[in-house]
Design a protein around this motif. Structure first.
Motif, PDB file in Angstrom:
ATOM      1  N   SER A   1      21.559  15.175  24.162  1.00  0.00           N
ATOM      2  CA  SER A   1      21.782  15.843  23.311  1.00  0.00           C
ATOM      3  C   SER A   1      23.244  15.968  22.832  1.00  0.00           C
ATOM      4  O   SER A   1      23.634  16.482  23.119  1.00  0.00           O
ATOM      5  N   PHE A   2      22.900  16.205  21.322  1.00  0.00           N
ATOM      6  CA  PHE A   2      25.056  16.643  21.461  1.00  0.00           C
ATOM      7  C   PHE A   2      23.874  16.705  19.361  1.00  0.00           C
ATOM      8  O   PHE A   2      23.374  16.246  18.945  1.00  0.00           O
ATOM      9  N   THR A   3      24.964  17.813  18.331  1.00  0.00           N
ATOM     10  CA  THR A   3      25.106  17.631  17.989  1.00  0.00           C
ATOM     11  C   THR A   3      26.343  17.300  16.626  1.00  0.00           C
ATOM     12  O   THR A   3      27.343  17.760  17.439  1.00  0.00           O
ATOM     13  N   ILE A   4      26.356  17.090  15.429  1.00  0.00           N
ATOM     14  CA  ILE A   4      27.521  16.315  15.345  1.00  0.00           C
ATOM     15  C   ILE A   4      27.793  17.383  14.823  1.00  0.00           C
ATOM     16  O   ILE A   4      27.632  17.979  13.380  1.00  0.00           O
ATOM     17  N   ARG A   5      29.596  17.709  14.661  1.00  0.00           N
ATOM     18  CA  ARG A   5      30.214  18.116  14.060  1.00  0.00           C
ATOM     19  C   ARG A   5      30.656  17.913  12.805  1.00  0.00           C
ATOM     20  O   ARG A   5      31.272  18.679  11.612  1.00  0.00           O
ATOM     21  N   SER A   6      31.076  16.132  13.380  1.00  0.00           N
ATOM     22  CA  SER A   6      31.967  15.304  11.820  1.00  0.00           C
ATOM     23  C   SER A   6      32.002  13.778  12.260  1.00  0.00           C
ATOM     24  O   SER A   6      31.793  13.722  13.273  1.00  0.00           O
ATOM     25  N   ILE A   7      31.665  13.563  10.949  1.00  0.00           N
ATOM     26  CA  ILE A   7      31.826  12.148  10.514  1.00  0.00           C
ATOM     27  C   ILE A   7      33.210  11.786   9.472  1.00  0.00           C
ATOM     28  O   ILE A   7      33.359  12.319   8.406  1.00  0.00           O
ATOM     29  N   GLU A   8      34.282  11.173   9.651  1.00  0.00           N
ATOM     30  CA  GLU A   8      34.807  10.195   9.146  1.00  0.00           C
ATOM     31  C   GLU A   8      34.881   9.220   8.691  1.00  0.00           C
ATOM     32  O   GLU A   8      35.765   8.760  10.008  1.00  0.00           O
ATOM     33  N   ALA A   9      35.302   8.608   7.838  1.00  0.00           N
ATOM     34  CA  ALA A   9      35.508   6.787   7.976  1.00  0.00           C
ATOM     35  C   ALA A   9      36.837   6.917   7.754  1.00  0.00           C
ATOM     36  O   ALA A   9      37.563   7.230   6.337  1.00  0.00           O
ATOM     37  N   PHE A  10      37.789   6.087   7.851  1.00  0.00           N
ATOM     38  CA  PHE A  10      39.044   5.608   7.530  1.00  0.00           C
ATOM     39  C   PHE A  10      39.188   4.332   7.463  1.00  0.00           C
ATOM     40  O   PHE A  10      39.028   3.609   8.004  1.00  0.00           O
ATOM     41  N   CYS A  11      40.248   4.432   6.331  1.00  0.00           N
ATOM     42  CA  CYS A  11      40.090   2.127   5.242  1.00  0.00           C
ATOM     43  C   CYS A  11      41.261   1.733   6.125  1.00  0.00           C
ATOM     44  O   CYS A  11      42.166   2.662   4.805  1.00  0.00           O
ATOM     45  N   TYR A  12      41.522   0.972   5.907  1.00  0.00           N
ATOM     46  CA  TYR A  12      42.949   0.562   5.959  1.00  0.00           C
ATOM     47  C   TYR A  12      42.631  -1.503   5.724  1.00  0.00           C
ATOM     48  O   TYR A  12      42.018  -2.635   5.570  1.00  0.00           O
TER      49      TYR A  12
ATOM     50  N   ARG B   1      23.446  18.403  12.456  1.00  0.00           N
ATOM     51  CA  ARG B   1      21.677  18.100  12.886  1.00  0.00           C
ATOM     52  C   ARG B   1      22.214  17.914  14.248  1.00  0.00           C
ATOM     53  O   ARG B   1      23.299  17.092  14.847  1.00  0.00           O
ATOM     54  N   LYS B   2      21.533  17.951  15.190  1.00  0.00           N
ATOM     55  CA  LYS B   2      21.123  17.686  16.619  1.00  0.00           C
ATOM     56  C   LYS B   2      20.466  16.417  16.800  1.00  0.00           C
ATOM     57  O   LYS B   2      18.938  16.626  16.151  1.00  0.00           O
ATOM     58  N   PHE B   3      20.718  15.984  17.593  1.00  0.00           N
ATOM     59  CA  PHE B   3      20.136  14.221  18.002  1.00  0.00           C
ATOM     60  C   PHE B   3      19.551  14.779  18.985  1.00  0.00           C
ATOM     61  O   PHE B   3      20.789  14.805  20.433  1.00  0.00           O
ATOM     62  N   ASP B   4      18.799  14.061  20.285  1.00  0.00           N
ATOM     63  CA  ASP B   4      18.505  13.232  21.184  1.00  0.00           C
ATOM     64  C   ASP B   4      19.204  12.463  21.849  1.00  0.00           C
ATOM     65  O   ASP B   4      19.795  12.047  23.136  1.00  0.00           O
ATOM     66  N   GLY B   5      19.560  11.130  20.717  1.00  0.00           N
ATOM     67  CA  GLY B   5      20.567  10.438  21.077  1.00  0.00           C
ATOM     68  C   GLY B   5      20.971   9.755  20.020  1.00  0.00           C
ATOM     69  O   GLY B   5      20.561   9.699  19.068  1.00  0.00           O
ATOM     70  N   PRO B   6      21.914   8.055  20.855  1.00  0.00           N
ATOM     71  CA  PRO B   6      22.019   7.879  19.068  1.00  0.00           C
ATOM     72  C   PRO B   6      20.915   6.635  18.567  1.00  0.00           C
ATOM     73  O   PRO B   6      20.876   7.067  16.930  1.00  0.00           O
ATOM     74  N   THR B   7      20.349   6.360  19.210  1.00  0.00           N
ATOM     75  CA  THR B   7      19.182   5.913  18.503  1.00  0.00           C
ATOM     76  C   THR B   7      17.731   6.712  17.933  1.00  0.00           C
ATOM     77  O   THR B   7      17.591   6.495  16.311  1.00  0.00           O
ATOM     78  N   GLN B   8      17.523   7.939  17.791  1.00  0.00           N
ATOM     79  CA  GLN B   8      17.510   8.988  16.973  1.00  0.00           C
ATOM     80  C   GLN B   8      17.803   9.212  15.585  1.00  0.00           C
ATOM     81  O   GLN B   8      16.813   9.300  14.666  1.00  0.00           O
ATOM     82  N   ALA B   9      19.662   9.488  15.211  1.00  0.00           N
ATOM     83  CA  ALA B   9      20.103   9.335  14.818  1.00  0.00           C
ATOM     84  C   ALA B   9      20.283   8.257  13.585  1.00  0.00           C
ATOM     85  O   ALA B   9      20.249   8.124  12.968  1.00  0.00           O
ATOM     86  N   PHE B  10      20.178   6.946  14.558  1.00  0.00           N
ATOM     87  CA  PHE B  10      20.190   6.019  13.420  1.00  0.00           C
ATOM     88  C   PHE B  10      19.149   5.627  12.588  1.00  0.00           C
ATOM     89  O   PHE B  10      18.773   5.834  11.517  1.00  0.00           O
ATOM     90  N   GLU B  11      17.456   6.273  13.825  1.00  0.00           N
ATOM     91  CA  GLU B  11      16.824   5.786  12.741  1.00  0.00           C
ATOM     92  C   GLU B  11      16.031   7.008  11.871  1.00  0.00           C
ATOM     93  O   GLU B  11      15.650   6.673  10.734  1.00  0.00           O
ATOM     94  N   THR B  12      16.690   8.546  12.270  1.00  0.00           N
ATOM     95  CA  THR B  12      16.647   9.574  11.200  1.00  0.00           C
ATOM     96  C   THR B  12      17.576   8.777  10.050  1.00  0.00           C
ATOM     97  O   THR B  12      17.085   9.606   8.357  1.00  0.00           O
ATOM     98  N   LEU B  13      18.712   8.666  10.146  1.00  0.00           N
ATOM     99  CA  LEU B  13      19.349   7.892   8.954  1.00  0.00           C
ATOM    100  C   LEU B  13      19.231   6.958   8.325  1.00  0.00           C
ATOM    101  O   LEU B  13      18.841   6.914   7.093  1.00  0.00           O
ATOM    102  N   THR B  14      18.001   6.128   8.673  1.00  0.00           N
ATOM    103  CA  THR B  14      18.087   4.794   8.075  1.00  0.00           C
ATOM    104  C   THR B  14      16.640   5.320   6.931  1.00  0.00           C
ATOM    105  O   THR B  14      16.344   4.392   5.735  1.00  0.00           O
TER     106      THR B  14
END
Length: 374
Positions: free
Chosen positions: A4-15, A79-92
């Motif tokens: 389980s983890f809570t996401i603090r930040s997400i950032e994309a960098f384009c090159y 947001r807090k998630f139980d793992g990457p798959t839960q985050a993937f499904e939630t976002l999708t």
């Protein structure tokens, strides 16, 4: 630490790395090499990295980076998630209506895939295990093949790849029968009995493909990739398979669970090639890869981008196992070479992933700052 983890930040960098020689396919050219790298950080400061597919169209990389930074990241931060798959499904699920409204399922799927890869990297780092072990792997050693061999200068590119440790090659075809046959003959002569494949990049009609098959048979191809358009009726693919002496490969342009279920249920494809940065991330493609093996087919992850996605693809292949090869583009691209870690070190056609947690790399983006586009 738990999963389980809570996401603090997400950032994309384009090159964008400008090319002296374009990368050529049967449907178009790449005048530069783009990359969208994704960094995610959890509440404990654990950092993970991913990459979103962004090769086409030409301005697509900046669009995907902005989708991540301005649309998708705000939906996950805090947001807090139980793992990457839960985050993937939630976002999708959360963006389903938006995808319909703007008619852009591909760019959103690719942006979500980049985020998903970064979250899997976090998960493995939190457990202090390499990602390939988290995915169930017993060995970090995998086979690779040299990809992206253009019709112009194919023999020279192939020779250079062999000098760098490659023992398997894939040639781009679909540029006229005489050019294709001459290049295949040259590569087979250089490679000897080694693994040789060909990729038409959806360049032929079923009639053209069937006409080419007898001429291709002499080269003992390990597979013929995307000889016709990915969206052609299954009846056309079955006609092609019935006439082919070599396995047929596809998968990079299949973008649904249902689509993969269909190809796994019949014998048309012998080699299946999902692209984790283009659709599904690891959350969908790791169980899919297991299903590919269960179906008796060869799993070969498709990949043609920067180093982080390539490294994640390597971890998936090592994690799932089987007898497939990792696709390694051999065209000039520091956005790949600086960040693919041990995948750069090809020895006798193999690479060996290390025991460092996660992807095993902490990218120094300052080294490519001059190529940043947004």
């Amino acid at each position: 630490m738990t999963d389980s983890f809570t996401i603090r930040s997400i950032e994309a960098f384009c090159y964008r790395y400008p090319l002296a020689m374009p990368v050529v396919t049967s449907f178009g050219k790449m005048l530069d090499r783009p990359a969208v790298f994704v960094r995610a950080v959890d509440e404990d400061g654990v950092e993970g990295w991913g990459e979103a597919w962004c090769n086409f169209p030409a301005p697509g990389a900046e669009h995907r980076a902005r989708l991540i930074n301005e649309v998708l990241a705000p939906a996950l931060i805090g947001r807090k998630f139980d793992g990457p798959t839960q985050a993937f499904e939630t976002l999708t699920k959360a963006i389903e209506v938006l995808v319909i409204q703007c008619g852009e399922p591909g760019p959103f799927a690719q942006a979500i895939s980049g985020i998903d890869l970064a979250l899997w990297d976090i998960c493995a780092r939190r457990r202090r295990v390499p990602l390939w072990r988290l995915l169930g792997g017993q060995s970090g050693k995998i086979k690779v093949y040299a990809s992206g061999i253009n019709p112009a200068g194919a023999a020279q590119t192939a020779e250079a790849a062999l000098e760098r440790g490659h023992c398997a090659l894939k040639l781009k075809v679909g540029f006229g029968a005489e050019t294709d046959i001459a290049n295949l003959a040259a590569l087979r002569g250089i490679l000897g009995a080694g693994m040789l494949a060909a990729d038409a990049n959806q360049g032929w009609s079923v009639r053209q493909a069937i006409e080419m098959l007898p001429r291709l048979a002499q080269f003992d191809l390990r597979w013929l990739e995307e000889p016709i358009r990915a969206d052609r009726p299954r009846a056309e693919w079955r006609r092609l398979r019935a006439a082919a002496k070599m396995p047929i490969a596809a998968g990079e342009n299949i973008s649904s669970v249902e689509g993969f279920k269909e190809v796994l249920a019949d014998d048309v494809l012998g080699v299946v090639q999902p692209d984790i940065a283009k659709w599904g991330g690891l959350s969908v493609c790791s169980p899919l890869a297991r299903d590919i093996l269960k179906a008796g087919k060869t799993f070969c992850p498709h990949y043609l981008g920067g180093g982080l996605g390539l490294l994640a693809s390597a971890h998936l292949l090592a994690g799932i196992g089987g007898h497939g090869w990792l696709e390694v583009d051999v065209n000039d691209n520091p956005l790949r070479d600086l960040y693919c870690g041990p995948v750069l070190d090809v020895r006798e056609g193999t690479v060996e992933l290390d025991q460092e947690p996660g992807l095993g790399i902490a990218p120094e983006l300052s080294r490519i700052e001059r190529y940043r586009s947004i």
